[in-house]
Design a protein around this motif. Structure first.
Motif, PDB file in Angstrom:
ATOM      1  N   SER A 134     -14.334   7.230 -11.916  1.00  0.00           N
ATOM      2  CA  SER A 134     -15.315   7.566 -10.892  1.00  0.00           C
ATOM      3  C   SER A 134     -16.645   6.922 -11.260  1.00  0.00           C
ATOM      4  CB  SER A 134     -15.470   9.077 -10.752  1.00  0.00           C
ATOM      5  OG  SER A 134     -15.899   9.652 -11.974  1.00  0.00           O
ATOM      6  N   GLY A 135     -17.545   6.859 -10.273  1.00  0.00           N
ATOM      7  CA  GLY A 135     -18.896   6.393 -10.544  1.00  0.00           C
ATOM      8  C   GLY A 135     -19.228   5.016 -10.033  1.00  0.00           C
ATOM      9  N   LEU A 173     -25.604   2.132 -13.165  1.00  0.00           N
ATOM     10  CA  LEU A 173     -24.479   2.978 -12.759  1.00  0.00           C
ATOM     11  C   LEU A 173     -23.832   3.535 -14.016  1.00  0.00           C
ATOM     12  CD1 LEU A 173     -22.568   0.961  -9.985  1.00  0.00           C
ATOM     13  CD2 LEU A 173     -23.811   3.104  -9.663  1.00  0.00           C
ATOM     14  N   ARG A 174     -23.200   4.692 -13.859  1.00  0.00           N
ATOM     15  CA  ARG A 174     -22.434   5.273 -14.960  1.00  0.00           C
ATOM     16  C   ARG A 174     -21.023   5.535 -14.491  1.00  0.00           C
ATOM     17  NH1 ARG A 174     -22.314  11.111 -17.799  1.00  0.00           N
ATOM     18  NH2 ARG A 174     -22.029  10.483 -19.975  1.00  0.00           N
ATOM     19  N   LEU A 175     -20.071   4.882 -15.140  1.00  0.00           N
ATOM     20  CA  LEU A 175     -18.662   5.082 -14.836  1.00  0.00           C
ATOM     21  C   LEU A 175     -18.075   6.131 -15.772  1.00  0.00           C
ATOM     22  CD1 LEU A 175     -17.454   1.375 -14.419  1.00  0.00           C
ATOM     23  CD2 LEU A 175     -18.514   2.883 -12.728  1.00  0.00           C
ATOM     24  N   SER A 176     -17.155   6.903 -15.231  1.00  0.00           N
ATOM     25  CA  SER A 176     -16.426   7.888 -16.029  1.00  0.00           C
ATOM     26  C   SER A 176     -14.932   7.676 -15.842  1.00  0.00           C
ATOM     27  CB  SER A 176     -16.777   9.310 -15.610  1.00  0.00           C
ATOM     28  OG  SER A 176     -18.144   9.578 -15.764  1.00  0.00           O
ATOM     29  N   TYR A 217     -16.888   6.876 -21.008  1.00  0.00           N
ATOM     30  CA  TYR A 217     -17.966   6.560 -20.092  1.00  0.00           C
ATOM     31  C   TYR A 217     -18.417   5.119 -20.308  1.00  0.00           C
ATOM     32  CZ  TYR A 217     -18.179  11.670 -20.172  1.00  0.00           C
ATOM     33  OH  TYR A 217     -17.865  13.002 -20.122  1.00  0.00           O
ATOM     34  N   GLN A 231     -22.059   3.337 -19.411  1.00  0.00           N
ATOM     35  CA  GLN A 231     -23.398   3.306 -18.845  1.00  0.00           C
ATOM     36  C   GLN A 231     -23.784   1.851 -18.663  1.00  0.00           C
ATOM     37  OE1 GLN A 231     -25.545   5.867 -17.851  1.00  0.00           O
ATOM     38  NE2 GLN A 231     -26.780   4.174 -17.051  1.00  0.00           N
ATOM     39  N   THR A 269     -12.223   1.109 -10.107  1.00  0.00           N
ATOM     40  CA  THR A 269     -13.338   1.526  -9.267  1.00  0.00           C
ATOM     41  C   THR A 269     -14.214   0.300  -9.014  1.00  0.00           C
ATOM     42  OG1 THR A 269     -15.146   3.124  -9.011  1.00  0.00           O
ATOM     43  CG2 THR A 269     -14.785   2.274 -11.229  1.00  0.00           C
TER      44      THR A 269
END
Length: 121
Positions: A7-8, A18-21, A79, A81, A115
């Motif tokens: 997500s993210g 943006l920060r992806l998880s 994560y 960042q 994503t």
């Protein structure tokens, strides 16, 4: 047996963040290395960043100093960042997890569905 859900992602202007998880779930005994890869249209998938279970990291030269990978072992989550984003960072981002499944002694490599990250003004 193991699912990874990212997500993210989204649309961001150049210079933005943006920060992806990526959360892993299922029959997990342990997760060793986790990583983020990306694939831009017409290009091969490439490693962006990786992190071991002990927290050692490595990055692609193109993102070093701008991206930071981290993980929460208790949550089986990794994560990414991403700061100072550039149009050339536009790609589908995938996470992967080198996982030992419960009841097994073997390690398997599981992937998320990807994503989209788009950097554009």
């Amino acid at each position: 047996q193991v699912q990874l859900v990212e997500s993210g992602g989204g649309l961001v202007q150049p210079g933005g963040s943006l920060r992806l998880s990526c959360a892993a779930s299922g029959s997990i005994f342990s997760i060793n290395a986790m990583g983020w890869y990306r694939q831009a249209p017409g290009k091969e998938r490439e490693l962006v960043a990786a992190i071991t279970s002990g927290g050692n990291t490595n990055y692609a030269i193109s993102v070093k100093g701008r991206f930071t990978i981290s993980r929460d072992n208790a949550k089986n989550t990794v994560y990414l960042q991403m700061n100072s984003l550039k149009p050339e960072d536009t790609a589908v981002y995938y996470c992967d997890a080198h996982t030992v499944v419960a009841g097994s002694i073997n390690e398997y490599d599981y992937w998320g569905q990807g994503t989209q990250v788009t950097v554009s003004s």
